[in-house]
Design a protein around this motif. Structure first.
Motif, mmCIF file in Angstrom:
data_model
loop_
_atom_site.group_PDB
_atom_site.id
_atom_site.type_symbol
_atom_site.label_atom_id
_atom_site.label_comp_id
_atom_site.label_asym_id
_atom_site.label_seq_id
_atom_site.Cartn_x
_atom_site.Cartn_y
_atom_site.Cartn_z
ATOM 1 N N UNK A 136 -3.493 -17.933 -1.415
ATOM 2 C CA UNK A 136 -2.979 -17.748 0.009
ATOM 3 C C UNK A 136 -1.476 -17.449 0.203
ATOM 4 N N UNK A 137 -0.782 -16.797 -0.695
ATOM 5 C CA UNK A 137 0.499 -16.585 -0.434
ATOM 6 C C UNK A 137 0.732 -15.680 0.709
ATOM 7 N N UNK A 138 1.491 -16.245 1.758
ATOM 8 C CA UNK A 138 1.624 -15.260 2.929
ATOM 9 C C UNK A 138 2.104 -13.885 2.552
ATOM 10 N N UNK A 139 1.929 -12.828 3.473
ATOM 11 C CA UNK A 139 2.040 -11.421 3.257
ATOM 12 C C UNK A 139 3.536 -11.302 3.301
ATOM 13 N N UNK A 140 4.405 -11.866 4.094
ATOM 14 C CA UNK A 140 5.887 -11.597 4.314
ATOM 15 C C UNK A 140 6.653 -12.405 3.199
ATOM 16 N N UNK A 141 5.907 -13.054 2.416
ATOM 17 C CA UNK A 141 6.384 -13.917 1.221
ATOM 18 C C UNK A 141 6.243 -13.203 -0.162
ATOM 19 N N UNK A 142 5.931 -11.846 -0.288
ATOM 20 C CA UNK A 142 5.256 -10.941 -1.366
ATOM 21 C C UNK A 142 4.082 -11.307 -1.722
ATOM 22 N N UNK A 143 3.358 -11.899 -0.851
ATOM 23 C CA UNK A 143 1.862 -12.222 -0.755
ATOM 24 C C UNK A 143 0.961 -10.946 -0.594
ATOM 25 N N UNK A 144 -0.285 -10.991 -0.690
ATOM 26 C CA UNK A 144 -1.047 -9.770 -0.474
ATOM 27 C C UNK A 144 -0.907 -9.284 1.042
ATOM 28 N N UNK A 145 -0.801 -8.010 1.118
ATOM 29 C CA UNK A 145 -0.206 -7.697 2.400
ATOM 30 C C UNK A 145 -0.444 -5.864 2.373
ATOM 31 N N UNK A 146 -1.558 -5.640 3.228
ATOM 32 C CA UNK A 146 -2.070 -4.051 3.232
ATOM 33 C C UNK A 146 -1.144 -3.387 4.192
ATOM 34 N N UNK A 147 -0.682 -2.441 3.913
ATOM 35 C CA UNK A 147 -0.033 -1.555 5.085
ATOM 36 C C UNK A 147 -0.275 -0.071 4.734
ATOM 37 N N UNK A 148 -1.049 0.715 5.672
ATOM 38 C CA UNK A 148 -1.344 1.936 5.154
ATOM 39 C C UNK A 148 -2.661 2.258 4.610
ATOM 40 N N UNK A 149 -3.238 3.206 5.115
ATOM 41 C CA UNK A 149 -4.694 3.534 4.812
ATOM 42 C C UNK A 149 -4.619 5.241 4.751
ATOM 43 N N UNK A 150 -5.299 5.895 3.579
ATOM 44 C CA UNK A 150 -5.277 7.497 3.656
ATOM 45 C C UNK A 150 -6.454 7.649 3.292
ATOM 46 N N UNK A 151 -7.438 8.655 3.732
ATOM 47 C CA UNK A 151 -8.995 8.853 3.495
ATOM 48 C C UNK A 151 -8.993 10.220 3.133
ATOM 49 N N UNK A 152 -9.260 10.855 2.093
ATOM 50 C CA UNK A 152 -9.548 12.237 1.640
ATOM 51 C C UNK A 152 -11.134 12.115 1.115
#
Length: 344
Positions: free
Chosen positions: A190-206
């Motif tokens: 559960x490493x926080x996103x703003x501390x180099x934990x898992x953090x999804x930013x951006x989605x692209x669909x094709x």
């Protein structure tokens, strides 16, 4: 530092009382009718309620959008606003659907600055928010979001809103990542996103392929892009589909972005534009990369521009100013069946 330049200026007109939305805009996409859809990483204030919304702005004239209309997502998707914000960090439009993703991140309590002792105690608390584990699609027809409606291009086809299957760990993707060779430690601890934990930013669909950018973790300078294929298993439920002829449920692409994380992505033709910036909550270098012919996995990428800011999001441009720069090479890691492919 490279000299910055302005491509164009866009004026967005929101209705009164939208201050919280304006302060927290985190995702943007254009639909086929030219409507601009925006998402927030916080709850929106609608009358006396705090709700997760998507908001539409219609074209008023060239480079100006208005007629702001919010759409509460609990009316379309199975979410409970009392469980917190979705933390929308990516939007894309494809084939009459608006796609969105939550950050899939945990968060650490913020100090309030009133009591040093209490602030230190707040920094000890890390918590997941269930709504953040959302990957969903919503039909868009004539600037309106629908739970279900006929496809105007193919009347015999029914468009339906749906979410990736929910699991105890968050959703089906998170369950698979619990066993990933590179990401399992970040997810399970559960490493926080703003501390180099898992953090999804951006989605692209094709076509039938969905890409998720990861702001973090960045591994020894390498950013990660996840590639998925989804299939319907019920009228309102999506599931990870096996890639090609294997049991693998997702594919990882490792991108050398000089230590930066992915802050947003979108397709420009068959090329994938990647907005890169710091993984931490700070102002720093931002770059726009282009992965040439990404759908066919060509392995060359060039940065378009460098600068200093806190990057948030991008939408497919009509023109892109190009600049020369050093080459970066994305490396794809398809993994082995059973390692990256667990599902349930």
């Amino acid at each position: 530092m490279a000299e910055s330049f302005l491509l164009s200026r866009v004026l967005l007109r929101f209705r009164s009382g939208s201050g919280n939305l304006l302060r927290n805009l985190s995702a943007v996409a254009l639909d086929s009718d030219g409507n601009l859809w925006v998402g927030s990483d916080e709850l929106s204030q609608i009358d006396d309620q705090e709700l997760n919304t998507l908001d539409r702005l219609s074209v008023l004239k060239c480079c100006e959008y208005g007629n702001h209309e919010p759409f509460p997502l609990h009316e379309i998707l199975k979410i409970d606003d009392s469980l917190g914000e979705i933390d929308i960090e990516g939007l894309d439009y494809a084939d009459s659907y608006l796609w969105l993703t939550g950050s899939h991140s945990t968060k650490r309590k913020k100090p309030k600055g009133k009591s040093l002792e209490k602030d230190i105690q707040r920094l000890m608390k890390v918590q997941p928010d269930p709504n953040r584990y959302l990957i969903a699609r919503i039909p868009v027809v004539d600037g309106q979001l629908h739970r279900s409606c006929p496809d105007p291009k193919q009347p015999d086809r029914q468009l339906t809103a749906a979410c990736l299957k929910q699991k105890k760990q968050g959703n089906q993707l998170m369950k698979a990542l619990h066993n990933d060779d590179h990401l399992a430690d970040y997810v399970t601890n559960l490493l926080p996103g703003k501390e180099n934990g898992l953090d999804v930013e951006g989605i692209a669909v094709r076509q039938n392929r969905l890409f998720l950018g990861l702001r973090g973790p960045v591994l020894r300078g390498w950013a990660i892009l996840l590639e998925l294929e989804l299939e319907e298993t019920d009228v309102d439920t999506l599931a990870l589909k096996s890639l090609e002829s294997s049991e693998q449920r997702y594919r990882k692409h490792f991108l050398q972005l000089d230590g930066l994380g992915i802050r947003d992505i979108c397709f420009y033709g068959d090329d994938l534009l990647i907005l890169a910036g710091p993984t931490m909550d700070l102002t720093g270098t931002q770059r726009l990369y282009c992965w040439r012919d990404a759908l066919h996995r060509l392995q060359t990428m060039k940065p378009y521009e460098s600068g200093y800011s806190n990057p948030a999001n991008l939408a497919a441009p009509s023109r892109v100013a190009r600049r020369t720069g050093q080459l970066s090479r994305p490396v794809s890691d398809c993994g082995l069946p059973g390692q990256n492919g667990e599902s349930g």
